[in-house]
Design a protein around this motif. Structure first.
Motif, PDB file in Angstrom:
ATOM      1  N   ALA A  22       0.574  -1.301  -0.089  1.00  0.00           N
ATOM      2  CA  ALA A  22      -0.076   0.219  -0.111  1.00  0.00           C
ATOM      3  C   ALA A  22       0.977   1.178  -0.004  1.00  0.00           C
ATOM      4  CB  ALA A  22      -0.826   0.005   1.079  1.00  0.00           C
ATOM      5  N   LEU A  23       1.907   1.329   0.817  1.00  0.00           N
ATOM      6  CA  LEU A  23       2.883   2.409   0.809  1.00  0.00           C
ATOM      7  C   LEU A  23       3.486   2.687  -0.402  1.00  0.00           C
ATOM      8  CD1 LEU A  23       4.366   4.665   2.573  1.00  0.00           C
ATOM      9  CD2 LEU A  23       5.990   2.770   3.175  1.00  0.00           C
ATOM     10  N   ALA A  24       3.932   1.453  -0.997  1.00  0.00           N
ATOM     11  CA  ALA A  24       4.703   1.737  -2.322  1.00  0.00           C
ATOM     12  C   ALA A  24       3.919   2.012  -3.612  1.00  0.00           C
ATOM     13  CB  ALA A  24       5.398   0.367  -2.738  1.00  0.00           C
ATOM     14  N   GLY A  25       2.534   1.513  -3.533  1.00  0.00           N
ATOM     15  CA  GLY A  25       1.629   2.198  -4.443  1.00  0.00           C
ATOM     16  C   GLY A  25       1.152   3.521  -4.221  1.00  0.00           C
ATOM     17  N   PHE A  26       1.176   3.901  -3.116  1.00  0.00           N
ATOM     18  CA  PHE A  26       0.844   5.631  -2.982  1.00  0.00           C
ATOM     19  C   PHE A  26       2.323   6.171  -3.259  1.00  0.00           C
ATOM     20  CE2 PHE A  26       1.751   9.209   0.062  1.00  0.00           C
ATOM     21  CZ  PHE A  26       0.515   9.887  -0.331  1.00  0.00           C
ATOM     22  N   ILE A  27       3.332   5.734  -2.954  1.00  0.00           N
ATOM     23  CA  ILE A  27       4.672   6.492  -3.647  1.00  0.00           C
ATOM     24  C   ILE A  27       4.678   6.623  -5.063  1.00  0.00           C
ATOM     25  CG2 ILE A  27       7.020   6.393  -3.586  1.00  0.00           C
ATOM     26  CD1 ILE A  27       6.037   7.305  -0.940  1.00  0.00           C
ATOM     27  N   ILE A  28       4.249   5.514  -5.797  1.00  0.00           N
ATOM     28  CA  ILE A  28       4.278   5.474  -7.155  1.00  0.00           C
ATOM     29  C   ILE A  28       3.337   6.581  -7.870  1.00  0.00           C
ATOM     30  CG2 ILE A  28       3.517   4.316  -9.143  1.00  0.00           C
ATOM     31  CD1 ILE A  28       4.521   1.458  -8.146  1.00  0.00           C
ATOM     32  N   LEU A  29       2.047   6.692  -7.063  1.00  0.00           N
ATOM     33  CA  LEU A  29       1.261   7.511  -7.664  1.00  0.00           C
ATOM     34  C   LEU A  29       1.569   9.196  -7.009  1.00  0.00           C
ATOM     35  CD1 LEU A  29      -2.205   5.829  -6.642  1.00  0.00           C
ATOM     36  CD2 LEU A  29      -1.182   6.091  -9.037  1.00  0.00           C
ATOM     37  N   THR A  30       2.422   9.331  -6.260  1.00  0.00           N
ATOM     38  CA  THR A  30       2.649  10.574  -5.926  1.00  0.00           C
ATOM     39  C   THR A  30       3.756  11.346  -6.668  1.00  0.00           C
ATOM     40  OG1 THR A  30       2.559   9.998  -3.495  1.00  0.00           O
ATOM     41  CG2 THR A  30       3.659  12.027  -3.850  1.00  0.00           C
ATOM     42  N   PRO A  31       3.472  12.774  -7.042  1.00  0.00           N
ATOM     43  CA  PRO A  31       4.445  13.395  -7.804  1.00  0.00           C
ATOM     44  C   PRO A  31       5.805  13.580  -7.003  1.00  0.00           C
ATOM     45  CG  PRO A  31       2.300  14.331  -7.703  1.00  0.00           C
ATOM     46  CD  PRO A  31       2.274  13.283  -6.607  1.00  0.00           C
TER      47      PRO A  31
ATOM     48  N   THR B 137       8.433  15.622  -8.175  1.00  0.00           N
ATOM     49  CA  THR B 137       8.954  16.838  -8.577  1.00  0.00           C
ATOM     50  C   THR B 137       8.513  18.110  -7.633  1.00  0.00           C
ATOM     51  OG1 THR B 137       8.834  16.251 -10.969  1.00  0.00           O
ATOM     52  CG2 THR B 137       9.212  18.511 -10.459  1.00  0.00           C
ATOM     53  N   PHE B 138       9.392  18.713  -7.069  1.00  0.00           N
ATOM     54  CA  PHE B 138       9.071  19.729  -6.075  1.00  0.00           C
ATOM     55  C   PHE B 138       9.862  21.172  -6.664  1.00  0.00           C
ATOM     56  CE2 PHE B 138       9.615  22.154  -2.377  1.00  0.00           C
ATOM     57  CZ  PHE B 138       8.449  22.504  -1.991  1.00  0.00           C
ATOM     58  N   GLU B 139       9.184  21.931  -7.020  1.00  0.00           N
ATOM     59  CA  GLU B 139       9.803  23.380  -7.578  1.00  0.00           C
ATOM     60  C   GLU B 139      10.709  23.048  -8.636  1.00  0.00           C
ATOM     61  OE1 GLU B 139      11.005  25.251  -4.079  1.00  0.00           O
ATOM     62  OE2 GLU B 139       9.172  25.875  -3.300  1.00  0.00           O
ATOM     63  N   GLY B 140      10.461  22.059  -9.803  1.00  0.00           N
ATOM     64  CA  GLY B 140      11.166  21.848 -10.843  1.00  0.00           C
ATOM     65  C   GLY B 140      12.333  20.752 -10.456  1.00  0.00           C
ATOM     66  N   VAL B 141      12.575  20.427  -9.148  1.00  0.00           N
ATOM     67  CA  VAL B 141      13.539  19.522  -8.785  1.00  0.00           C
ATOM     68  C   VAL B 141      13.122  18.219  -8.997  1.00  0.00           C
ATOM     69  CG1 VAL B 141      15.317  18.710  -7.299  1.00  0.00           C
ATOM     70  CG2 VAL B 141      14.655  21.417  -7.494  1.00  0.00           C
ATOM     71  N   GLU B 142      13.739  17.213  -9.950  1.00  0.00           N
ATOM     72  CA  GLU B 142      13.057  16.106  -9.981  1.00  0.00           C
ATOM     73  C   GLU B 142      13.382  14.939  -8.847  1.00  0.00           C
ATOM     74  OE1 GLU B 142      11.136  14.509 -12.254  1.00  0.00           O
ATOM     75  OE2 GLU B 142      10.938  16.311 -13.612  1.00  0.00           O
ATOM     76  N   GLY B 143      12.734  14.000  -8.622  1.00  0.00           N
ATOM     77  CA  GLY B 143      13.241  13.020  -7.507  1.00  0.00           C
ATOM     78  C   GLY B 143      12.838  13.524  -6.107  1.00  0.00           C
ATOM     79  N   VAL B 144      12.229  14.576  -5.936  1.00  0.00           N
ATOM     80  CA  VAL B 144      11.862  15.128  -4.628  1.00  0.00           C
ATOM     81  C   VAL B 144      10.396  15.076  -4.497  1.00  0.00           C
ATOM     82  CG1 VAL B 144      12.026  16.989  -3.189  1.00  0.00           C
ATOM     83  CG2 VAL B 144      13.820  16.620  -4.697  1.00  0.00           C
ATOM     84  N   ILE B 145       9.938  14.398  -3.247  1.00  0.00           N
ATOM     85  CA  ILE B 145       8.550  14.406  -2.928  1.00  0.00           C
ATOM     86  C   ILE B 145       8.098  15.312  -2.006  1.00  0.00           C
ATOM     87  CG2 ILE B 145       6.757  12.872  -1.979  1.00  0.00           C
ATOM     88  CD1 ILE B 145       8.327  10.460  -2.698  1.00  0.00           C
ATOM     89  N   PRO B 146       7.324  16.179  -2.204  1.00  0.00           N
ATOM     90  CA  PRO B 146       6.893  17.462  -1.452  1.00  0.00           C
ATOM     91  C   PRO B 146       6.285  16.911  -0.200  1.00  0.00           C
ATOM     92  CG  PRO B 146       5.598  17.471  -3.383  1.00  0.00           C
ATOM     93  CD  PRO B 146       6.521  16.547  -3.628  1.00  0.00           C
ATOM     94  N   THR B 147       6.265  17.130   0.976  1.00  0.00           N
ATOM     95  CA  THR B 147       5.846  16.646   2.072  1.00  0.00           C
ATOM     96  C   THR B 147       4.203  16.966   2.461  1.00  0.00           C
ATOM     97  OG1 THR B 147       6.450  18.595   3.467  1.00  0.00           O
ATOM     98  CG2 THR B 147       8.101  16.570   3.693  1.00  0.00           C
ATOM     99  N   SER B 148       3.961  18.025   1.725  1.00  0.00           N
ATOM    100  CA  SER B 148       2.430  18.359   1.720  1.00  0.00           C
ATOM    101  C   SER B 148       1.740  17.009   1.076  1.00  0.00           C
ATOM    102  CB  SER B 148       2.006  19.589   0.907  1.00  0.00           C
ATOM    103  OG  SER B 148       2.573  19.403  -0.626  1.00  0.00           O
TER     104      SER B 148
END
Length: 439
Positions: free
Chosen positions: A108-117, A119-130
């Motif tokens: 369930a956690l992995a599936g959520f991470i896959i669906l989560t954008p 990209t944060f402020e143009g930087v790839e590979g960063v997940i916004p905590t919001s």
């Protein structure tokens, strides 16, 4: 009155039983409970980091360093509370099918991470905590449900790798989960790819725009809050745990509102919401338990004439102070007792309106998003929930007085009834003893 109660029972009991036995609502409730210790820890550190007048005692620079030192505690718990809830829901729902629960939680956690954008402020590979907190709560819950259902489906269809005898059990379980996990995560990857071709770009944006935002706006209003409070009381009246049933539906909304207030509180901004998880838990439930029965305990302890009521006041006092009120609910009793139905339903609604209005007009600060443990005594809980504001404690005192007044005539009637029954019982006992002596 009896006819009215029969109609309510016939309508509500089947609904309540279905809700209580629904495995998805149960998993949702238990998922939040798994996350609760982490959430409370983060909330305690938020309280300590924003202790009143501390900046004046140690200086602004020292205070800033102090807050920076404690900040990671809330950032690693409250800001990403959605992750804990997702794992909890996935684990509990998978376990309800008798399937290896740990994999249900992690998939369930992995599936959520896959669906989560990512990209944060143009930087790839960063997940916004919001997206890991309030904003991602609804998609996280739906993801946990879907992931657990897919995983257990593939397992129950025997789409697993069977290892030969003699292979260590841990290794065997890992290979057994390989195909179900891979198939489940492939579904989420396909969903992510499909959403990338839509105007929403991601499942997070879609759920937040189409579902979470409207529901959150509805749940933050007074009418929906009154309905939720009334349903809690009605279910309890028929002997069903109203908080568990109603909170299973409303908790995702209330926690999301709570998170929004916490973010604003930490940033020193105006708090956006009146109704949050702590609005319910601190200013309604946190006054002796469901129905705010601490006022009942005080009345019984101070004004009751009957032995039964006085004893109940003594027994219900200590646990009631910590918001445990089963002695009152079952001892008064409240369940299926028509004499107390009116105050039982009316008092929480009145308090919800009073609390909402006083916070809306600024007499009392809004809940700061700090999760206060539900066993925290009255006054202290109000102080902490409003971000260490004394007005929160004063509001609880005022609400307690209002509940006391609402219950007063009904408790007096009930106490008189108990007193008459005791007098009659004593007379019968005396007459029986006199007969034995004369005989």
């Amino acid at each position: 009155m009896n006819r009215f109660m029969e109609v309510l029972e016939n309508i509500l009991m089947p609904i309540a039983e279905k809700l209580n036995n629904n495995r998805h609502l149960t998993a949702l409730r238990d998922g939040f409970l798994i996350a609760l210790p982490l959430i409370i820890f983060g909330s305690i550190l938020v309280v300590l980091a924003n202790f009143p007048f501390l900046d004046q005692l140690i200086g602004e620079d020292a205070y800033a360093a102090y807050q920076a030192a404690l900040g990671p505690a809330s950032a690693s718990t409250l800001s990403i509370m959605g992750l804990f809830v997702i794992v909890g829901i996935g684990y509990k729902l998978t376990a309800s099918y008798g399937v290896e629960a740990l994999y249900g939680g992690v998939v369930a956690l992995a599936g959520f991470i896959i669906l989560t954008p990512q990209t944060f402020e143009g930087v790839e590979g960063v997940i916004p905590t919001s997206t890991l907190g309030a904003e991602g709560m609804f998609v996280g819950i739906l993801t946990a449900f879907l992931a657990a259902e897919l995983y257990r489906y593939f397992v129950q269809k025997n789409l697993t790798i069977k290892m030969p005898a003699g292979v260590p059990d841990a290794v065997s379980r890992s290979f057994s989960a390989l195909i179900p996990v891979s198939l489940t995560l492939s579904v989420f990857l396909a969903i992510r790819i499909l959403f990338s071709f839509t105007p929403f770009e991601s499942a997070q944006n879609f759920i937040y725009t189409v579902l979470q935002e409207p529901l959150t706006a509805l749940g933050s209003g007074l009418p929906a809050t009154i309905i939720a409070v009334l349903m809690i009381q009605v279910f309890w009246f028929f002997g069903l745990h109203g908080q568990i049933l109603v909170n299973s539906v409303f908790d995702p909304i209330w926690y999301a509102l709570n998170e929004q207030n916490l973010s604003a509180f930490q940033a020193g901004e105006e708090l956006p919401n009146v109704v949050t998880k702590q609005f319910i838990d601190t200013f309604i439930v946190g006054m002796g338990g469901s129905g705010m029965t601490l006022a009942i305990v005080l009345w019984l302890f101070m004004l009751a004439r009957s032995k039964q009521a006085k004893q109940l006041g003594k027994v219900g006092g200590p646990p009631g102070f910590f918001n445990v009120n089963e002695p009152i609910i079952f001892g008064l009793p409240i369940i299926m007792n028509p004499l107390v139905l009116i105050p039982w339903l009316v008092a929480p609604v009145v308090i919800a309106v009073i609390t909402y209005v006083t916070m809306s007009i600024g007499l009392v600060p809004k809940p700061a998003g700090i999760i206060v443990p539900w066993t925290t005594p009255i006054f202290l809980s109000g102080f902490l929930a409003t971000g260490n504001a004394w007005q929160g404690a004063v509001l609880q005192l005022f609400n307690l007085a209002v509940v006391f007044v609402i219950w007063f005539p009904f408790l007096r009637i009930l106490d008189r009834q108990y007193f008459r029954n005791e007098v009659e019982a004593e007379k019968e006992t005396t007459n029986a003893e006199n007969k034995q002596k004369s005989g």
